[in-house]
Design a protein around this motif. Structure first.
Motif, PDB file in Angstrom:
ATOM      1  N   UNK A 139      32.746  86.143 128.321  1.00 37.42           N
ATOM      2  CA  UNK A 139      34.149  85.749 128.164  1.00 37.42           C
ATOM      3  C   UNK A 139      34.532  84.646 129.143  1.00 37.42           C
ATOM      4  N   UNK A 140      33.865  84.607 130.292  1.00 37.27           N
ATOM      5  CA  UNK A 140      34.241  83.603 131.294  1.00 37.27           C
ATOM      6  C   UNK A 140      33.425  82.325 131.128  1.00 37.27           C
ATOM      7  N   UNK A 141      34.035  81.211 131.494  1.00 42.79           N
ATOM      8  CA  UNK A 141      33.377  79.913 131.279  1.00 42.79           C
ATOM      9  C   UNK A 141      32.084  79.757 132.080  1.00 42.79           C
ATOM     10  N   UNK A 142      32.084  80.137 133.385  1.00 47.22           N
ATOM     11  CA  UNK A 142      30.812  80.005 134.113  1.00 47.22           C
ATOM     12  C   UNK A 142      29.688  80.813 133.453  1.00 47.22           C
ATOM     13  N   UNK A 143      30.040  81.972 132.957  1.00 46.88           N
ATOM     14  CA  UNK A 143      29.033  82.808 132.280  1.00 46.88           C
ATOM     15  C   UNK A 143      28.506  82.128 131.030  1.00 46.88           C
ATOM     16  N   UNK A 144      29.419  81.507 130.305  1.00 48.05           N
ATOM     17  CA  UNK A 144      28.992  80.805 129.080  1.00 48.05           C
ATOM     18  C   UNK A 144      28.100  79.619 129.438  1.00 48.05           C
ATOM     19  N   UNK A 145      28.489  78.909 130.473  1.00 48.60           N
ATOM     20  CA  UNK A 145      27.675  77.747 130.875  1.00 48.60           C
ATOM     21  C   UNK A 145      26.281  78.180 131.322  1.00 48.60           C
ATOM     22  N   UNK A 146      26.223  79.313 131.996  1.00 52.67           N
ATOM     23  CA  UNK A 146      24.920  79.816 132.431  1.00 52.67           C
ATOM     24  C   UNK A 146      24.055  80.180 131.231  1.00 52.67           C
ATOM     25  N   UNK A 147      24.692  80.739 130.220  1.00 50.64           N
ATOM     26  CA  UNK A 147      23.954  81.109 129.011  1.00 50.64           C
ATOM     27  C   UNK A 147      23.404  79.856 128.319  1.00 50.64           C
ATOM     28  N   UNK A 148      24.204  78.798 128.362  1.00 54.66           N
ATOM     29  CA  UNK A 148      23.767  77.538 127.744  1.00 54.66           C
ATOM     30  C   UNK A 148      22.592  76.942 128.527  1.00 54.66           C
ATOM     31  N   UNK A 149      22.697  77.002 129.849  1.00 59.59           N
ATOM     32  CA  UNK A 149      21.568  76.508 130.662  1.00 59.59           C
ATOM     33  C   UNK A 149      20.313  77.324 130.364  1.00 59.59           C
TER      34      UNK A 149
ATOM     35  N   UNK B  54      32.293  73.931 126.388  1.00 60.67           N
ATOM     36  CA  UNK B  54      33.063  73.245 127.432  1.00 60.67           C
ATOM     37  C   UNK B  54      32.322  72.046 128.024  1.00 60.67           C
ATOM     38  N   UNK B  55      30.993  72.149 128.220  1.00 65.13           N
ATOM     39  CA  UNK B  55      30.265  70.984 128.764  1.00 65.13           C
ATOM     40  C   UNK B  55      30.288  69.835 127.776  1.00 65.13           C
ATOM     41  N   UNK B  56      29.985  70.155 126.561  1.00 65.06           N
ATOM     42  CA  UNK B  56      29.938  69.108 125.540  1.00 65.06           C
ATOM     43  C   UNK B  56      31.317  68.452 125.374  1.00 65.06           C
ATOM     44  N   UNK B  57      32.363  69.260 125.609  1.00 64.52           N
ATOM     45  CA  UNK B  57      33.730  68.721 125.486  1.00 64.52           C
ATOM     46  C   UNK B  57      34.003  67.629 126.521  1.00 64.52           C
TER      47      UNK B  57
END
Lengths: 516, 121
Positions: free
Chosen positions: B79-89, B39-42
């Motif tokens: 599954x949730x976007x904030x969780x995914x973003x945190x994983x990416x960070x 989502x960030x890269x998008x």
């Protein structure tokens, strides 16, 4: 007072207490310090008050190494020197720039940032800057909206700059100080007085006079008690090497150091920074103030990289700009300058059509890097002589793997940090992606910053001048300016070279007083 | 052993051995929506660019060139976007980064790009 050396009787003897050779940033800064003192100061300028192509041609030479700006056009030879093209950007060197760093061969100054601080403060006045304070917090109180990117301050910091009003666009130091120097009774400015030789005592331990010539066929001798070379790093080295009638390898060159360790600032658009969301800030707004993204000292040490910063420029405007190393290749500096400006205009007009969408939040990061000191990067004498009979200076600009690796790693570190902050992403340009590729892209620009050819060291075997900028082994010969830098720091050299010149000036004053 | 008995036993044995593999390869790969959406890269790259980055990542990492292998890597993605973003960070924080076409990406988002590149393949 002003004298045109073309109009003096041939073989005149010009007498003074101090002779300063060169009226650029270093020479003018020193001369100003001596106004209304009991000493007669001879200030020698090769050119006049305006550009003169015949004089400028004396700078012609060959480039034999990494692609560089033509020798004739990479400096200016008239009153004010290269400040006539100066961008006016000022920032002090960092503490670590003065330190010996195990991973940077030949690093370490015999003086510290603390030694320089009082002179930096004085230099800000000469260059008409604001207060000697380069902390972001201070400037945030002066200028609204200086928001730094939200990056980890254990890794990244923001290095502030001040822009001098005495830039070349505003007439350089020449316009600001010409009247003051010309009206000073004890400052004797000689234009069209090109130094062609330095004569020393029989023991070559003291300079007795310098010879000057001009295209009018006049030759004069300048006698003084103290001599200060302030002609820029290329010309200072050239003249020491060419003064070889009494010292076969040149004055001050018993240890083959003169001309070596030539350094530039690498200024390379090495990466793009894409912000995920708009981030309003004027921190990187040239018209208000300037700031660059810097790497903490301990992070540099852990990564064994050189000191460097990244300056963000709007990508839309820079994407199609021709590298300066390509557009500034005319022998005539006026033509090179015009070419460069034209390429900027073309890039700007293209940018106007494309500055919407994600690219409006994207920056081109210009890495500004100290070049690692390298003995093979050098100024040396060519076979050909100029019109006044002096061997021309050739330049072998030579970069190292440490330089390349540092540019890459600095941008990787910034990439990791912007990702960590969830703030953006970095994209390296193609030439910096492969860690094993040590070649240099065509956009490998220098900043027209010439440093290091008469480096400072307490040991004559590793330096040309001592910590007071006095040439080792010669009691009354000094070098002023960036030629004395053992390492180049990341910021532009002018503020530091003016500070160092003021320090030298104080030292020479002390010696003059002691001699009375 | 009679020929007919041998063939029967061998077929049954083969079926027993092959069953897990067949199950593995014939069962559709479970797909979570976020797996193909970095989502960030998008926010800075067009979908085509993301798919191109994914193709380049798969060329660099042959062992992660299939949907199934990527699904295995992405199975822990929240599954949730904030969780995914945190994983990416966290990837960036802990040095799990990869350079693809010059982009310095988190390993997770590079795998998301790779997964996206296979979605319409």
């Amino acid at each position: 007072m002003h004298f045109d050396a073309r109009k003096l009787p041939n073989n005149s003897i010009i007498d003074g207490d101090i002779c300063i050779v060169g009226s650029g940033a270093a020479g003018i800064s020193i001369a100003l310090e001596w106004i209304n003192t009991p000493y007669r100061v001879i200030l020698l300028e090769s050119g006049g008050f305006e550009y003169d192509d015949q004089v400028q041609d004396l700078y012609k030479g060959e480039n034999t190494g990494q692609k560089y700006y033509p020798m004739k056009s990479n400096r200016l030879s008239y009153f004010g020197g290269t400040t006539n093209h100066w961008a006016g950007m000022c920032s002090p060197f960092d503490e670590q720039d003065f330190k010996k760093r195990d991973w940077v061969p030949h690093s370490g100054w015999p003086i510290t940032r603390k030694d320089m601080d009082p002179f930096y403060a004085r230099a800000t006045k000469v260059l008409k800057l604001g207060p000697y304070d380069f902390n972001l917090e201070f400037w945030q109180k002066q200028v609204p909206n200086l928001n730094p990117f939200p990056l980890d301050d254990q890794v990244i910091w923001f290095k502030m700059w001040q822009n001098s009003p005495l830039s070349g666009w505003n007439g350089g130091l020449a316009k600001e100080y010409k009247d003051k120097i010309l009206s000073a009774k004890n400052i004797h400015l000689y234009t069209y007085a090109t130094m062609v030789d330095i004569k020393a005592s029989d023991s070559v331990s003291q300079v007795t006079e310098v010879k000057v010539k001009n295209h009018a066929g006049k030759e004069h001798a300048v006698k003084a008690k103290q001599f200060i070379l302030a002609g820029g790093a290329i010309q200072n080295a050239r003249m020491l090497l060419a003064a070889n009638s009494q010292a076969p390898e040149g004055l001050g060159n018993d240890n083959d150091v003169v001309g070596r360790y030539f350094m530039e600032h690498l200024e390379i658009h090495a990466a793009e920074l894409w912000l995920l969301r708009p981030f309003p800030t004027d921190l990187f707004n040239w018209d208000k103030i300037w700031c660059e993204i810097a790497i903490r000292e301990d992070v540099q040490a852990r990564n064994k990289i050189l000191n460097g910063t990244a300056g963000p420029d709007q990508l839309a405007y820079k994407k199609d700009s021709v590298p300066r190393m390509e557009s500034y290749q005319e022998e005539d500096p006026r033509k090179s300058w015009d070419n460069m400006l034209k390429t900027w205009s073309v890039a700007d007009s293209i940018a106007e059509k494309r500055k919407t969408g994600a690219i409006s939040r994207a920056y081109f990061l210009q890495t500004r890097l100290e070049q690692a000191p390298n003995p093979d990067s050098r100024v040396f004498l060519g076979q050909e002589k100029d019109e006044l009979g002096v061997p021309r200076a050739n330049l072998n600009w030579a970069l190292t793997d440490l330089d390349k690796r540092s540019v890459r790693r600095i941008n990787e570190i910034i990439g990791e940090e912007v990702g960590k902050a969830g703030f953006g992403r970095i994209r390296l340009i193609e030439e910096f992606r492969d860690p094993n590729d040590m070649s240099w892209p065509k956009g490998t620009n220098g900043g027209w910053h010439h440093m290091g050819t008469t480096r400072m060291s307490d040991d004559p075997k590793t330096g040309v001048v001592d910590s007071n900028c006095k040439v080792h082994g010669i009691s009354n010969l000094y070098v002023a300016g960036a030629a004395c830098y053992p390492t180049a720091g990341a910021p532009n050299p002018t503020l530091t070279l003016v500070a160092l010149s003021l320090r030298l000036s104080d030292y020479v004053k002390g010696r003059m007083k002691a001699a009375v | 052993m009679q020929r007919r008995t041998f063939v029967g036993v061998a077929t049954a044995g083969l079926a027993v051995v092959a069953a897990p593999f067949l199950y593995h390869y014939l069962t559709p790969v479970p797909i979570e929506a976020g797996w193909s959406n970095p989502s960030s890269l998008s926010l800075i790259c067009e979908p085509d660019t993301i798919r191109t980055l994914g193709e380049k990542y798969r060329l660099l990492h042959d062992e992660e060139s299939s949907k199934r292998s990527l699904a295995a890597q992405l199975s822990t993605l929240p599954a949730d976007e904030p969780g995914r973003e945190e994983m990416i960070k966290a990837d960036f924080r802990e040095g799990r980064t990869v350079m693809v076409d010059g982009w310095i990406l988190s390993l997770t988002e590079a795998r998301q790009c790779a997964f996206a590149s296979l979605q319409n393949a």
